[in-house]
Design a protein around this motif. Sequence first.
Motif, PDB file in Angstrom:
ATOM      1  N   PRO A 169       0.909  -1.136   0.031  1.00  0.00           N
ATOM      2  CA  PRO A 169       0.041   0.085  -0.139  1.00  0.00           C
ATOM      3  C   PRO A 169       0.785   1.379   0.002  1.00  0.00           C
ATOM      4  N   GLU A 170       1.997   1.261   0.695  1.00  0.00           N
ATOM      5  CA  GLU A 170       2.840   2.464   0.792  1.00  0.00           C
ATOM      6  C   GLU A 170       3.337   2.822  -0.816  1.00  0.00           C
ATOM      7  N   THR A 171       3.568   2.015  -1.635  1.00  0.00           N
ATOM      8  CA  THR A 171       3.837   2.168  -2.882  1.00  0.00           C
ATOM      9  C   THR A 171       3.128   3.036  -3.595  1.00  0.00           C
ATOM     10  N   ALA A 172       1.588   2.843  -3.231  1.00  0.00           N
ATOM     11  CA  ALA A 172       0.702   3.855  -3.793  1.00  0.00           C
ATOM     12  C   ALA A 172       0.886   3.293  -5.451  1.00  0.00           C
ATOM     13  N   SER A 173       1.067   1.999  -5.778  1.00  0.00           N
ATOM     14  CA  SER A 173       0.895   1.744  -7.297  1.00  0.00           C
ATOM     15  C   SER A 173      -0.674   1.497  -7.689  1.00  0.00           C
ATOM     16  N   VAL A 174      -1.182   2.521  -8.848  1.00  0.00           N
ATOM     17  CA  VAL A 174      -2.272   2.443  -9.171  1.00  0.00           C
ATOM     18  C   VAL A 174      -2.572   0.676  -9.590  1.00  0.00           C
ATOM     19  N   TYR A 175      -1.795   0.438 -10.557  1.00  0.00           N
ATOM     20  CA  TYR A 175      -1.908  -0.655 -11.297  1.00  0.00           C
ATOM     21  C   TYR A 175      -1.586  -2.169 -10.473  1.00  0.00           C
ATOM     22  N   GLY A 176      -0.565  -1.886  -9.364  1.00  0.00           N
ATOM     23  CA  GLY A 176      -0.373  -2.956  -8.454  1.00  0.00           C
ATOM     24  C   GLY A 176      -1.704  -3.610  -7.868  1.00  0.00           C
ATOM     25  N   GLU A 177      -2.597  -2.432  -7.408  1.00  0.00           N
ATOM     26  CA  GLU A 177      -3.818  -3.099  -6.752  1.00  0.00           C
ATOM     27  C   GLU A 177      -4.733  -3.459  -7.908  1.00  0.00           C
ATOM     28  N   TYR A 178      -4.823  -2.699  -9.036  1.00  0.00           N
ATOM     29  CA  TYR A 178      -5.874  -2.966  -9.998  1.00  0.00           C
ATOM     30  C   TYR A 178      -5.654  -4.315 -10.786  1.00  0.00           C
ATOM     31  N   LEU A 179      -4.227  -4.485 -11.072  1.00  0.00           N
ATOM     32  CA  LEU A 179      -3.951  -5.746 -11.776  1.00  0.00           C
ATOM     33  C   LEU A 179      -3.886  -7.180 -10.784  1.00  0.00           C
ATOM     34  N   MET A 180      -3.431  -7.040  -9.599  1.00  0.00           N
ATOM     35  CA  MET A 180      -3.064  -8.176  -8.739  1.00  0.00           C
ATOM     36  C   MET A 180      -4.355  -8.558  -7.870  1.00  0.00           C
ATOM     37  N   SER A 181      -5.092  -7.615  -7.446  1.00  0.00           N
ATOM     38  CA  SER A 181      -6.049  -8.031  -6.465  1.00  0.00           C
ATOM     39  C   SER A 181      -6.964  -8.803  -7.193  1.00  0.00           C
TER      40      SER A 181
END
Length: 569
Positions: free
Chosen positions: A147-159
């Motif tokens: 969460p601290e990285t605040a990657s938009v795509y990290g959450e969007y693509l991985m979750s």
Amino acid sequence: MRKANWLLLVLVVVLSMFLAACSGGDDTTEEDTGTDTQQGSEGDSTNEEGNDGKVLRVVSTSEIPSLDPAQATDSVSIQYTDSLYEGLYRLKTGGEIVSGIANEDETVISEDGLTYTFKLREDAKWSNGEPVTANDFVYAWRRAITPETASVYGEYLMSGAIKNATEIYAGELEPTELGVTAEDDYTLKVELVKPVPYFESFVAFPTFLPLNQAFVEEQGENFAIELDNLLFNGPFVLTEWDNAAGWKLERNDQYWDKDNVDLDGINVKVVKETGTAVSLYEKGEIDRVGLSGEFVDQKKTSPDYYSLSEATVFWLKFNQGSSTKGEYMQNENFRRAIAQGFDKEAFINIVYGNDSIPADYFVPSDFVQNPETGEDFRAKYGNIISYDLETAQSAWEKAKQELGFEEVSLVFLSGDSDVGKAITEFFKSELEKNLEGLTIELQNVPWSEQLEIMDAQEYELAFSGWGPDYKDAISFIDLWETGGANNDIGYSNDEYDALVKSVKNELALKPVERFEAMQEAEKIMLDEAGIGPVMQRKTSVLSKNYVTGMEQLNPFGPSYSYKYVGIEK
């Protein structure tokens, strides 16, 4: 999601905030959006300031927002992270998915589709000479979902796709619990929550690029801020970077496949005015340029002119989810009247003046095909919600009766560029003329502000669009799922939701049924006039005849695959 990059429309300005599946605003450009071609001019200007080096010279109307793969959400960042880094897979010209660091022949997929085991090539190196290992992927993926990285795509693509990603992003588990493991230096295991049929194109996206942990941690918060804070493992390295003026890339001598990289380098100038860029092209100082408006008309007969197809679709958004802003839009006849009450061909001719295609759909044509028959996604239902003035005016009269009004005023939201203003002015003129009693008020704001307004559902009518992040129709279909992260129109339909859920779950390993379920979902949504499709974009460019490998735009990901571009003189 490309909510990203969406200053994408065919202006020659480059996308500005593509979040990548890419929702879009109203302008776009050549370089960012790419451009290309094979034949063209008889001009034979020497490349790279008079020498004969194979250096591609292009322009960008925007700086590079980020070269941190976890933060790459716009078209420019995506284009150059693809050029400077390499992941498990990469795109070849036209969007073909090919092996990168993964040895494709040795990849093992479990029978249930939940576990991928990748064998990595052992000759891949970072630009400092260190080997690229499985831990570089583990570290980068964990970093992106933190969460601290605040990657938009990290959450969007991985979750919802990679094991434990949802829980990690919610702060319920540590990043070390992510379903990605280095079995040894050259074996990477990935565990999924459910089968992801498009997984190979999925992990070709920048979010899944590797990072050298020791280097990134040494740089700390300065990582990727300046040239000295970067380390590369792709076909090119960055040698100069002045965001205001431009940047230069050179072939990476440490790259495992350097012998198959034709270009010696890429020189990029930041040029914000189309006229200036066209002038540079005509003087032989750049090799390609994007066109819009009057320049399309002027250059259409040039042998250097090309019209390139895209998988990007634009539409009118009707805010149906807000009790204050969506009062009228919740009525199907009201939406239908607007969706079918404007001439799409006239819109393209007046606003863009190019070869973009009127769209009566939201999943683009020539993007994905039926896995059994090979038929295009559009083959089954074709055009669903077309311009039909008689139908629109009939629906308008019904809406008046159902909602009890004779006159109504709507605020139309779009960008504040020249194109954005032209868009709103066209719809004001067209809809007020065709739908008696309608008044359109114009709201033109910067793209970042438009995005905030749409996300908050504080609008009535807006112009926007979408381009895919990976090669699968679900990149469009799940936009309108009830409560979905990108459903900023408030659309909700139980039957639609059920089809989307089945596509993501029980049909994941039944490719034909899955494909057909998505076709049905699109029809359900458009039969209710959930949005008003407008056009599928094409990009107009001029390109020198010695440039090869840029004959097509990639249908997703980076606009061009510079590894495969060449200069032939």
